[in-house]
Design a protein around this motif. Structure first.
Motif, PDB file in Angstrom:
ATOM      1  N   ARG A  81       0.741  -0.957  -0.019  1.00 52.29           N
ATOM      2  CA  ARG A  81       0.078  -0.098   0.136  1.00 52.29           C
ATOM      3  C   ARG A  81       0.806   1.153   0.010  1.00 52.29           C
ATOM      4  NH1 ARG A  81      -2.588   0.450   6.185  1.00 52.29           N
ATOM      5  NH2 ARG A  81      -0.654   0.914   7.175  1.00 52.29           N
ATOM      6  N   GLY A  82       2.160   1.014   0.089  1.00 51.39           N
ATOM      7  CA  GLY A  82       2.950   2.151  -0.093  1.00 51.39           C
ATOM      8  C   GLY A  82       3.763   2.786   1.092  1.00 51.39           C
ATOM      9  N   ASP A  83       3.681   2.132   2.238  1.00 50.97           N
ATOM     10  CA  ASP A  83       4.295   2.678   3.468  1.00 50.97           C
ATOM     11  C   ASP A  83       5.835   2.254   2.995  1.00 50.97           C
ATOM     12  OD1 ASP A  83       1.713   1.111   5.114  1.00 50.97           O
ATOM     13  OD2 ASP A  83       1.987   3.136   4.929  1.00 50.97           O
ATOM     14  N   SER A  84       6.648   3.063   3.649  1.00 47.91           N
ATOM     15  CA  SER A  84       8.029   2.844   3.185  1.00 47.91           C
ATOM     16  C   SER A  84       8.888   3.054   4.463  1.00 47.91           C
ATOM     17  CB  SER A  84       8.612   3.784   2.300  1.00 47.91           C
ATOM     18  OG  SER A  84       8.198   5.259   2.924  1.00 47.91           O
ATOM     19  N   LEU A  85       9.953   2.199   4.499  1.00 47.91           N
ATOM     20  CA  LEU A  85      11.117   2.303   5.467  1.00 47.91           C
ATOM     21  C   LEU A  85      12.585   2.467   4.824  1.00 47.91           C
ATOM     22  CD1 LEU A  85      11.772   1.514   8.330  1.00 47.91           C
ATOM     23  CD2 LEU A  85      12.370  -0.631   7.719  1.00 47.91           C
ATOM     24  N   TYR A  86      13.471   3.594   5.453  1.00 48.88           N
ATOM     25  CA  TYR A  86      14.626   3.851   4.976  1.00 48.88           C
ATOM     26  C   TYR A  86      15.944   3.373   5.965  1.00 48.88           C
ATOM     27  CZ  TYR A  86      11.858   6.095   1.156  1.00 48.88           C
ATOM     28  OH  TYR A  86      11.053   6.470   0.382  1.00 48.88           O
ATOM     29  N   ALA A  87      17.084   3.103   5.406  1.00 49.88           N
ATOM     30  CA  ALA A  87      18.184   3.029   6.114  1.00 49.88           C
ATOM     31  C   ALA A  87      18.562   4.581   6.277  1.00 49.88           C
ATOM     32  CB  ALA A  87      19.500   2.477   5.292  1.00 49.88           C
TER      33      ALA A  87
END
Length: 123
Positions: free
Chosen positions: A54-60
């Motif tokens: 659904r487009g949720d994101s996670l980044y380093a």
């Protein structure tokens, strides 16, 4: 047969931008997270970013604010927009399909991998 094909890598000057794309075929990954990892020469693969269905994101932390991950579920693709590139971003970049819909940062939580595309940041 599942296949992931990355594209968009290349040589760019510091401060420049690149957009990586990954096309998946052989299966529609409805509900699976998708991610990008990178591997520096002689080092283990490390997490860059992940995006849910659904487009949720996670980044380093190292790329937060500079990279943006997105996906097109209809086209079965995932992209990584990389801005303000630094020489330390030089690596081979790999896209991957997650084992589940959860955003994970470890390679073991991803079940399919592309062959990688090289990004070199140098003047």
């Amino acid at each position: 047969q599942v296949q992931l094909v990355e594209s968009g890598g290349g040589l760019v000057q510091p401060g420049g931008s690149l957009r990586l794309s990954c096309a998946a075929s052989g299966q529609t990954f409805r509900g699976n997270a998708m991610g990008w990892f990178r591997q520096f020469l002689g080092k283990e693969r490390e997490f860059v970013a992940a995006v849910s269905w659904r487009g949720d994101s996670l980044y380093a932390d190292s790329v937060k604010g500079r990279f943006t991950i997105s996906r097109d579920n209809a086209k079965n693709t995932v992209s990584l927009q990389m801005n303000s590139l630094k020489p330390e971003d030089t690596a081979a970049y790999f896209c991957a399909v997650g084992r589940s819909g959860l955003l994970r940062t470890v390679t073991g939580e991803y079940i399919y991998w592309g062959q990688g595309t090289q990004v070199t940041v140098s003047s």
